[in-house]
Design an enzyme around this catalytic site. Structure first.
Site, PDB file in Angstrom:
ATOM      1  CE  LYS A  58      -2.486  -2.809  -0.464  1.00 11.68           C
ATOM      2  NZ  LYS A  58      -2.459  -4.285  -0.414  1.00 11.68           N
ATOM      3  N   GLY A 122      10.281 -21.049  16.292  1.00 11.87           N
ATOM      4  CA  GLY A 122       9.701 -21.892  17.335  1.00 11.87           C
ATOM      5  C   GLY A 122       9.285 -23.239  16.760  1.00 11.87           C
ATOM      6  N   GLY A 194      -3.999 -12.232 -10.406  1.00  6.76           N
ATOM      7  CA  GLY A 194      -4.802 -12.198  -9.185  1.00  6.76           C
ATOM      8  C   GLY A 194      -4.520 -10.903  -8.448  1.00  6.76           C
ATOM      9  CB  ILE A 196       0.219 -10.505  -5.655  1.00  6.67           C
ATOM     10  CG1 ILE A 196      -0.044 -10.810  -4.176  1.00  6.67           C
ATOM     11  CG2 ILE A 196       1.661 -10.027  -5.858  1.00  6.67           C
ATOM     12  CD1 ILE A 196       0.877 -11.856  -3.567  1.00  6.67           C
ATOM     13  CD  GLU A 215      -5.473 -15.738 -14.115  1.00 10.21           C
ATOM     14  OE1 GLU A 215      -4.748 -15.152 -13.304  1.00 10.21           O
ATOM     15  OE2 GLU A 215      -5.953 -16.884 -13.891  1.00 10.21           O
ATOM     16  CB  SER A 281       1.588 -12.928  -8.266  1.00 17.29           C
ATOM     17  OG  SER A 281       1.281 -12.442  -9.566  1.00 17.29           O
ATOM     18  NE  ARG A 284       1.369 -15.239   0.871  1.00 11.46           N
ATOM     19  CZ  ARG A 284       2.646 -14.883   0.969  1.00 11.46           C
ATOM     20  NH1 ARG A 284       3.280 -14.385  -0.071  1.00 11.46           N
ATOM     21  NH2 ARG A 284       3.283 -15.004   2.110  1.00 11.46           N
ATOM     22  CG  HIS A 456     -24.699  16.367  -0.472  1.00 14.48           C
ATOM     23  ND1 HIS A 456     -24.648  15.577  -1.606  1.00 14.48           N
ATOM     24  CD2 HIS A 456     -24.595  17.654  -0.897  1.00 14.48           C
ATOM     25  CE1 HIS A 456     -24.534  16.354  -2.676  1.00 14.48           C
ATOM     26  NE2 HIS A 456     -24.491  17.618  -2.275  1.00 14.48           N
TER      27      HIS A 456
HETATM   28  P1  FAD Z   1       1.859 -14.104   8.310  1.00 10.07           P
HETATM   29  O1  FAD Z   1       1.560 -12.665   8.173  1.00 10.07           O
HETATM   30  O2  FAD Z   1       2.470 -14.790   7.146  1.00 10.07           O
HETATM   31  O3  FAD Z   1       2.810 -14.224   9.575  1.00 10.07           O
HETATM   32  C1  FAD Z   1       3.385 -15.415   9.967  1.00 10.07           C
HETATM   33  C2  FAD Z   1       4.604 -15.111  10.799  1.00 10.07           C
HETATM   34  O4  FAD Z   1       5.031 -16.309  11.414  1.00 10.07           O
HETATM   35  C3  FAD Z   1       5.795 -14.589  10.008  1.00 10.07           C
HETATM   36  O5  FAD Z   1       6.346 -13.465  10.655  1.00 10.07           O
HETATM   37  C4  FAD Z   1       6.785 -15.741  10.021  1.00 10.07           C
HETATM   38  O6  FAD Z   1       8.135 -15.325  10.012  1.00 10.07           O
HETATM   39  C5  FAD Z   1       6.440 -16.374  11.344  1.00 10.07           C
HETATM   40  N1  FAD Z   1       6.817 -17.788  11.453  1.00 10.07           N
HETATM   41  C6  FAD Z   1       6.560 -18.813  10.598  1.00 10.07           C
HETATM   42  N2  FAD Z   1       6.992 -19.979  11.087  1.00 10.07           N
HETATM   43  C7  FAD Z   1       7.533 -19.698  12.294  1.00 10.07           C
HETATM   44  C8  FAD Z   1       8.124 -20.484  13.291  1.00 10.07           C
HETATM   45  N3  FAD Z   1       8.220 -21.802  13.173  1.00 10.07           N
HETATM   46  N4  FAD Z   1       8.596 -19.868  14.397  1.00 10.07           N
HETATM   47  C9  FAD Z   1       8.482 -18.517  14.552  1.00 10.07           C
HETATM   48  N5  FAD Z   1       7.907 -17.727  13.630  1.00 10.07           N
HETATM   49  C10 FAD Z   1       7.441 -18.314  12.528  1.00 10.07           C
HETATM   50  N6  FAD Z   1      -4.185  -9.124   3.109  1.00 10.07           N
HETATM   51  C11 FAD Z   1      -5.094  -8.177   3.354  1.00 10.07           C
HETATM   52  O7  FAD Z   1      -6.041  -8.421   4.113  1.00 10.07           O
HETATM   53  N7  FAD Z   1      -5.002  -6.943   2.775  1.00 10.07           N
HETATM   54  C12 FAD Z   1      -3.992  -6.623   1.930  1.00 10.07           C
HETATM   55  O8  FAD Z   1      -3.931  -5.498   1.425  1.00 10.07           O
HETATM   56  C13 FAD Z   1      -3.022  -7.609   1.653  1.00 10.07           C
HETATM   57  N8  FAD Z   1      -1.997  -7.334   0.816  1.00 10.07           N
HETATM   58  C14 FAD Z   1      -1.060  -8.302   0.585  1.00 10.07           C
HETATM   59  C15 FAD Z   1      -0.033  -7.997  -0.319  1.00 10.07           C
HETATM   60  C16 FAD Z   1       0.928  -8.950  -0.591  1.00 10.07           C
HETATM   61  C17 FAD Z   1       2.030  -8.623  -1.565  1.00 10.07           C
HETATM   62  C18 FAD Z   1       0.873 -10.220   0.064  1.00 10.07           C
HETATM   63  C19 FAD Z   1       1.930 -11.253  -0.188  1.00 10.07           C
HETATM   64  C20 FAD Z   1      -0.140 -10.518   0.950  1.00 10.07           C
HETATM   65  C21 FAD Z   1      -1.126  -9.562   1.210  1.00 10.07           C
HETATM   66  N9  FAD Z   1      -2.189  -9.823   2.063  1.00 10.07           N
HETATM   67  C22 FAD Z   1      -3.142  -8.873   2.284  1.00 10.07           C
HETATM   68  C23 FAD Z   1      -2.326 -11.125   2.760  1.00 10.07           C
HETATM   69  C24 FAD Z   1      -1.828 -11.000   4.214  1.00 10.07           C
HETATM   70  O9  FAD Z   1      -0.498 -10.561   4.205  1.00 10.07           O
HETATM   71  C25 FAD Z   1      -1.933 -12.354   4.898  1.00 10.07           C
HETATM   72  O10 FAD Z   1      -3.245 -12.861   4.784  1.00 10.07           O
HETATM   73  C26 FAD Z   1      -1.586 -12.212   6.384  1.00 10.07           C
HETATM   74  O11 FAD Z   1      -0.290 -11.718   6.556  1.00 10.07           O
HETATM   75  C27 FAD Z   1      -1.718 -13.569   7.093  1.00 10.07           C
HETATM   76  O12 FAD Z   1      -1.418 -13.397   8.438  1.00 10.07           O
HETATM   77  P2  FAD Z   1      -0.840 -14.598   9.323  1.00 10.07           P
HETATM   78  O13 FAD Z   1      -0.696 -14.045  10.688  1.00 10.07           O
HETATM   79  O14 FAD Z   1      -1.672 -15.791   9.126  1.00 10.07           O
HETATM   80  O15 FAD Z   1       0.578 -14.956   8.698  1.00 10.07           O
HETATM   81  P1  NAI Z   2      -4.377 -15.068  -6.220  1.00 11.35           P
HETATM   82  O1  NAI Z   2      -5.005 -16.340  -5.850  1.00 11.35           O
HETATM   83  O2  NAI Z   2      -5.079 -13.788  -5.918  1.00 11.35           O
HETATM   84  O3  NAI Z   2      -4.086 -15.034  -7.776  1.00 11.35           O
HETATM   85  C1  NAI Z   2      -3.310 -16.013  -8.407  1.00 11.35           C
HETATM   86  C2  NAI Z   2      -3.679 -16.009  -9.876  1.00 11.35           C
HETATM   87  O4  NAI Z   2      -2.734 -16.793 -10.564  1.00 11.35           O
HETATM   88  C3  NAI Z   2      -5.055 -16.619 -10.137  1.00 11.35           C
HETATM   89  O5  NAI Z   2      -5.806 -15.756 -10.957  1.00 11.35           O
HETATM   90  C4  NAI Z   2      -4.719 -17.936 -10.819  1.00 11.35           C
HETATM   91  O6  NAI Z   2      -5.699 -18.335 -11.745  1.00 11.35           O
HETATM   92  C5  NAI Z   2      -3.417 -17.586 -11.505  1.00 11.35           C
HETATM   93  N1  NAI Z   2      -2.565 -18.731 -11.812  1.00 11.35           N
HETATM   94  C6  NAI Z   2      -2.325 -19.815 -11.034  1.00 11.35           C
HETATM   95  N2  NAI Z   2      -1.446 -20.646 -11.661  1.00 11.35           N
HETATM   96  C7  NAI Z   2      -1.126 -20.047 -12.837  1.00 11.35           C
HETATM   97  C8  NAI Z   2      -0.263 -20.395 -13.919  1.00 11.35           C
HETATM   98  N3  NAI Z   2       0.439 -21.512 -13.889  1.00 11.35           N
HETATM   99  N4  NAI Z   2      -0.188 -19.551 -14.974  1.00 11.35           N
HETATM  100  C9  NAI Z   2      -0.897 -18.397 -14.990  1.00 11.35           C
HETATM  101  N5  NAI Z   2      -1.729 -18.028 -14.009  1.00 11.35           N
HETATM  102  C10 NAI Z   2      -1.835 -18.836 -12.939  1.00 11.35           C
HETATM  103  O7  NAI Z   2      -2.920 -15.111  -5.544  1.00 11.35           O
HETATM  104  P2  NAI Z   2      -1.790 -14.016  -5.420  1.00 11.35           P
HETATM  105  O8  NAI Z   2      -2.067 -12.844  -6.298  1.00 11.35           O
HETATM  106  O9  NAI Z   2      -0.521 -14.736  -5.536  1.00 11.35           O
HETATM  107  O10 NAI Z   2      -1.983 -13.536  -3.928  1.00 11.35           O
HETATM  108  C11 NAI Z   2      -1.942 -14.491  -2.868  1.00 11.35           C
HETATM  109  C12 NAI Z   2      -2.917 -14.124  -1.805  1.00 11.35           C
HETATM  110  O11 NAI Z   2      -2.457 -13.000  -1.077  1.00 11.35           O
HETATM  111  C13 NAI Z   2      -4.273 -13.702  -2.332  1.00 11.35           C
HETATM  112  O12 NAI Z   2      -5.098 -14.830  -2.554  1.00 11.35           O
HETATM  113  C14 NAI Z   2      -4.817 -12.868  -1.246  1.00 11.35           C
HETATM  114  O13 NAI Z   2      -5.455 -13.687  -0.310  1.00 11.35           O
HETATM  115  C15 NAI Z   2      -3.568 -12.261  -0.625  1.00 11.35           C
HETATM  116  N6  NAI Z   2      -3.451 -10.865  -1.058  1.00 11.35           N
HETATM  117  C16 NAI Z   2      -4.424  -9.999  -0.688  1.00 11.35           C
HETATM  118  C17 NAI Z   2      -4.384  -8.695  -1.081  1.00 11.35           C
HETATM  119  C18 NAI Z   2      -5.499  -7.797  -0.705  1.00 11.35           C
HETATM  120  O14 NAI Z   2      -6.296  -8.173   0.157  1.00 11.35           O
HETATM  121  N7  NAI Z   2      -5.608  -6.605  -1.286  1.00 11.35           N
HETATM  122  C19 NAI Z   2      -3.281  -8.153  -1.892  1.00 11.35           C
HETATM  123  C20 NAI Z   2      -2.333  -9.186  -2.269  1.00 11.35           C
HETATM  124  C21 NAI Z   2      -2.418 -10.465  -1.831  1.00 11.35           C
END
Ligand code: FAD
Ligand code: NAI
Length: 477
Positions: A58, A122, A194, A196, A215, A281, A284, A456
């Site tokens: 962001k 951990g 998707g 990301i 895609e 992307s 995950r 408004h």
């Molecule tokens: P995580 O945030 O992944 O945290 C897990 C933590 O556990 C990490 O710090 C890791 O190092 C630690 N860990 C793992 N294993 C161990 C271990 N054995 N011992 C100690 N520590 C450990 N979601 C949204 O809602 N809005 C968004 O705008 C958004 N944008 C995103 C953009 C990107 C580029 C990405 C990749 C994801 C985005 N997400 C977004 C998804 C969001 O980041 C995840 O859903 C969220 O972080 C999940 O939270 P969590 O606590 O489950 O895990």
């Molecule tokens: P995603 O699930 O949003 O998108 C992955 C895309 O890749 C899908 O459209 C899928 O059809 C496509 N795909 C899969 N295999 C493929 C292939 N072999 N060739 C071409 N396309 C293929 O997953 P993304 O973007 O990696 O993000 C992971 C997760 O992180 C999201 O599902 C979301 O939960 C979280 N996230 C949330 C955000 C938010 O809330 N604003 C921002 C970024 C991530």
């Protein structure tokens, strides 16, 4: 000798750190362990969300949006800029500062709430519900053992790579590398259109990269309402993102100066794409590496997610799991809600998380946000519904902002008028969706929203107008 706690939380992402704080508020003695390291090797709690997810993405979306506005929108306001440039390293430094503030904020909250924080990995090493679960923390200064009758696993997720195309974060980038480039690539390929792919594609396109997304699915943003997805595809394409649907990657080659992809298009025609950088992307996967799940028999499903019931209980008594490492949407706010609910369950309360009202947001321009069912889901389920919609073009505040793209659409039950879904594409959709989530949580009808006084001129009046539209009586259209 193990140090005893009431609760050990593994992971300090949004699921883990919020669970730890809530449990501490409820009087439990809590340890939270997190492995994430900052550039200096120090602790960086906040998980994927804070370090390489929600927050840094962001920050870059904001910087790149300012750049785009300065280049294209300011002149409509009579503001002239004679020489516009982007200093990417400065933009990245700002992003790093925002991340650091969030890391430090969490460490402060741990102190404030008396959560004991351990920096390291951990792992379960043994134990049971009776004598407590034994967890070893392997940190910079060696190992220490903790024990607690309750454990919350919140170890999150990691990016999924494609076979034969490992992330090197130089040419083949995960979200990590996609957020860290300090030069704008001339050409950027993205596999997976998707969340990301679209957010990162938007950042680098705004800064000047030529972005192509491949895609696999034939439908664009299949999880969104089809009408919203159609409008989004039109807008993104107009902005210059090149999006190919139904694309199949057949071969990849890493060269000295870029990546070459062979792929077939939706018609089965062979195509080649050469790009300076490639973001992969494609979703995950749950992260259970180093957790020692096998040491205690913690069950995972075939896809690696820790198996939990509806209340986040694993197969082991006293062991819970929340967030990305369990089923459900991978969203920070979903992880947080699960974390709070589990902490409260451990403390003997009876909380409830309503997964039907978890909002989704995509922070592109226009923003996309929704909560509840899509129109195609309602049709498939055979539920009778009424729809109302309102375009931002007819909203005074949107006109004043100079951002009139998109619409609000509300879906309500045909007989009870209960709101079943709200879909927004347009300015500040991420903020507007909160009203819809609240309304749905309180089982509001569309008439409830239509009869509430909205200030408004605000964008939120579009939600009221869409609600009026359900009864066929919009006032400003
Ligand atoms: P995580 O945030 O992944 O945290 C897990 C933590 O556990 C990490 O710090 C890791 O190092 C630690 N860990 C793992 N294993 C161990 C271990 N054995 N011992 C100690 N520590 C450990 N979601 C949204 O809602 N809005 C968004 O705008 C958004 N944008 C995103 C953009 C990107 C580029 C990405 C990749 C994801 C985005 N997400 C977004 C998804 C969001 O980041 C995840 O859903 C969220 O972080 C999940 O939270 P969590 O606590 O489950 O895990
Ligand atoms: P995603 O699930 O949003 O998108 C992955 C895309 O890749 C899908 O459209 C899928 O059809 C496509 N795909 C899969 N295999 C493929 C292939 N072999 N060739 C071409 N396309 C293929 O997953 P993304 O973007 O990696 O993000 C992971 C997760 O992180 C999201 O599902 C979301 O939960 C979280 N996230 C949330 C955000 C938010 O809330 N604003 C921002 C970024 C991530």
């Amino acid at each position: 000798m193990s140090t005893a706690f009431d609760l050990i939380v593994l992971g300090a992402g949004p699921g883990g750190y919020i669970a730890a704080i809530r449990a501490a508020q409820l009087g439990l003695k809590v340890a939270c362990i997190d492995a994430w390291r900052n550039a200096a090797g120090g602790p960086a709690p906040g998980g994927t969300c804070t370090n390489v997810g929600c927050i840094p993405s962001k920050a870059l979306l904001q910087s790149s949006e300012h750049f785009e506005h300065a280049g294209h929108a300011f002149k409509d306001h009579g503001i002239g800029i004679s020489s516009l440039s982007i200093d990417v390293p400065t933009m990245q430094q700002r992003k790093a500062q925002v991340v650091k503030q969030n890391n430090e904020g969490i460490l402060y909250l741990f102190k404030k709430n008396k959560v004991s924080f351990f920096h390291g990995t951990g792992s379960f090493i043994g134990g049971n519900a009776g004598s407590g679960w034994q967890v070893r923390v392997a940190g910079k200064d060696g190992a220490q053992d903790l024990v607690a009758p309750q454990v919350i696993v919140a170890t999150g997720s990691v990016p999924r790579s494609l076979d034969g195309l490992a992330f090197d974060e130089k040419q083949v980038l995960s979200n990590d590398g996609a957020l860290a480039m300090d030069v704008v690539p001339k050409t950027l390929g993205i596999i997976g259109a998707g969340v990301i792919g679209l957010e990162m594609g938007s950042v680098w396109r705004r800064l000047g990269a030529q972005v192509t997304l491949l895609e696999a699915m034939p439908d664009f943003l299949a999880a969104a309402d089809a009408q919203v997805a159609k409008e989004a595809l039109k807008q993104f394409t107009r902005q210059g993102l090149v999006i190919h649907l139904g694309a199949k990657i057949t071969a990849t080659k890493l060269g000295k100066t870029g990546v070459t992809l062979d792929w077939t298009d939706a018609k089965g025609q062979a195509q080649t794409l050469k790009v300076d950088k490639l973001i992969v992307s494609v979703g995950r996967k749950p992260n259970t590496e180093g957790l020692g799940a096998e040491a205690v028999g913690l069950q995972c499903d075939a896809r690696g997610f820790i198996q939990v019931d509806a209340e986040c209980r694993t197969n082991l008594p006293g062991v819970w799991a929340v967030g990305d490492v369990v089923r459900g949407p991978m969203l920070a706010h979903k992880a947080e809600e699960e974390g709070v609910a589990v902490a409260e369950r451990i403390a003997g309360q009876k909380p409830h998380v309503d997964f039907n009202t978890v909002p989704w947001v995509i922070y592109t321009t226009p923003e996309i946000a929704w909560v509840g069912a899509t129109e195609q889901q309602l049709k498939a389920s055979g539920r009778a519904y009424k729809a109302g919609s309102f375009p931002f073009m007819a909203n005074g505040r949107a006109r004043a902002l100079g951002d009139t793209t998109g619409f609000v659409k509300m879906l309500a039950d045909a007989s009870t008028d209960e709101i079943l879904g709200v879909h927004i594409i347009g300015p500040m959709a991420s903020e507007l969706i909160a009203e819809a989530a609240v309304a749905m949580e309180f089982k509001a009808s569309s008439e409830d929203i239509a009869r509430i006084c909205h200030a408004h001129p605000t964008l939120s009046e579009s939600l009221k107008e869409a609600a009026l539209g359900v009864a066929g009586r919009t006032l400003n259209l």
